[in-house]
Write an enzyme that holds these catalytic residues in place. Structure first.
Site, PDB file in Angstrom:
ATOM      1  N   ARG A 232       3.375  51.288 171.241  1.00  0.00           N
ATOM      2  CA  ARG A 232       3.938  50.864 172.864  1.00  0.00           C
ATOM      3  C   ARG A 232       4.141  52.189 173.484  1.00  0.00           C
ATOM      4  NH1 ARG A 232       2.234  46.519 172.028  1.00  0.00           N
ATOM      5  NH2 ARG A 232       2.881  44.683 172.446  1.00  0.00           N
ATOM      6  N   GLU A 261       2.198  49.729 182.440  1.00  0.00           N
ATOM      7  CA  GLU A 261       0.622  49.015 182.232  1.00  0.00           C
ATOM      8  C   GLU A 261       0.701  47.967 183.274  1.00  0.00           C
ATOM      9  OE1 GLU A 261      -0.371  47.957 178.385  1.00  0.00           O
ATOM     10  OE2 GLU A 261       0.230  50.016 177.452  1.00  0.00           O
ATOM     11  N   HIS A 282      -5.205  49.871 176.323  1.00  0.00           N
ATOM     12  CA  HIS A 282      -4.504  49.071 175.391  1.00  0.00           C
ATOM     13  C   HIS A 282      -5.523  48.106 175.024  1.00  0.00           C
ATOM     14  CE1 HIS A 282      -0.485  47.096 174.545  1.00  0.00           C
ATOM     15  NE2 HIS A 282      -1.257  46.751 173.597  1.00  0.00           N
TER      16      HIS A 282
END
Length: 310
Positions: A232, A261, A282
């Site tokens: 993360r 994000e 991601h």
């Protein structure tokens, strides 16, 4: 009445299996419109999301009939888990279904950054032939350091050993006599950061892990070490990473997750002009194969919950 709302992309075969039995509203961009999502969820018993959908605050409050959330992935930091528990909402992540994709991303980017030869396009197109400048390193014999030692990290360990790497891991809550440590050195975080040639992050984002890899952590690393973050974004200080790379105090990095994000143009500016840096959106856990596995698993669990089978 709609039975299931899906807010992000999902494998078409899995969506079709849901539509065969339930009324489904699938909008892969719905995550970006939380007000609309809140309105849609008023009478809906099931929700399926990936990591960009924030299920908390007004969205969760509006979902009065919500009984089950399927998470197309494993991280749960985009969900208000306490709020879900208080409401009796079942949450089903796709644990294990995308592990191999993440493992292959870690190994592949580690090899790319260690070898260094794959950043030669601009020089080659300019007529240069920078052969001696791009002599890189072999991955065999190097130390893979894993920060966190759950299922995905153990998969990385297996693949790394198959390539001739040594493996060390930091996981303070895993007992020293756990069988998972076989063939893996158990190190403290400071020791691991100082010794590892490749450092791969595999911890959830919690109050304890936020900012874990900061400027002090980068200062402990070898100047030619490689850092890979598929965990993360909040686990790592992005500004400190950029500073270390630009100053030549780190050999390279591959970053798949970010503090913000989607990253966005303004937030991305911090990475401009940074050498030996791979940025991906991601996507470490997303391959054609893993999308099918993840989507199928979540679809089955959501249907089982709606049917009262679990």
């Amino acid at each position: 009445m709609t039975d299931i709302v899906i807010t992000e992309f999902m494998d078409e075969a899995a969506v079709a299996s849901l539509k065969a039995r339930y009324s489904v509203h699938h909008d892969p961009e719905l995550f970006a419109r939380p007000d609309e999502l809140a309105r849609l969820l008023a009478d809906v018993p099931a929700l399926i999301v990936r990591n960009q959908t924030q299920v908390r605050g007004p969205v969760l409050e509006a979902a009065k009939a919500l009984k089950v959330i399927g998470r197309l992935g494993v991280g749960l930091d985009n969900l208000d888990m306490e709020g879900c528990a208080a409401r009796g909402i079942q949450v089903f992540p796709a644990t294990g279904a995308n592990s191999l994709s993440v493992v292959e991303y870690v190994i592949g980017t580690a090899m790319t950054l260690m070898r260094g030869a794959y950043f030669a396009n601009a020089a080659m197109l300019a007529g240069e032939f920078p052969k001696t400048r791009l002599i890189g390193r072999e991955i065999a014999g190097k130390l893979m350091g894993l920060v966190g030692f759950g299922g995905i990290a153990r998969g990385v360990a297996d693949h790394a050993r198959a390539l001739g790497m040594e493996v060390a891991a930091f996981h303070p809550r895993l007992a020293a006599d756990d069988p998972a440590w076989k063939g893996v050195r158990r190190l403290g975080l400071d020791e691991l950061l100082a010794e590892a040639d490749v450092i791969s992050l595999h911890v959830p984002l919690t109050t304890e892990t936020r900012g874990l890899i900061d400027a002090r952590a980068f200062a402990r690393m070898k100047p030619d070490a490689i850092l890979i973050n598929t965990a993360r974004g909040g686990v790592m200080d992005e500004a400190a990473l950029v500073e270390a790379l630009k100053a030549g105090r780190l050999g390279g990095a591959a970053i798949d997750v970010y503090e913000q994000e989607p990253l966005g143009k303004d937030a991305a500016k911090i990475f401009a002009g940074t050498p030996n840096l791979i940025l991906t959106p991601h996507i470490a856990g997303n391959t054609v194969e893993s999308n099918g596995r993840v989507s199928g698993l979540v679809a089955e669990r959501v249907m089982a919950a709606l049917d009262g089978r679990i």
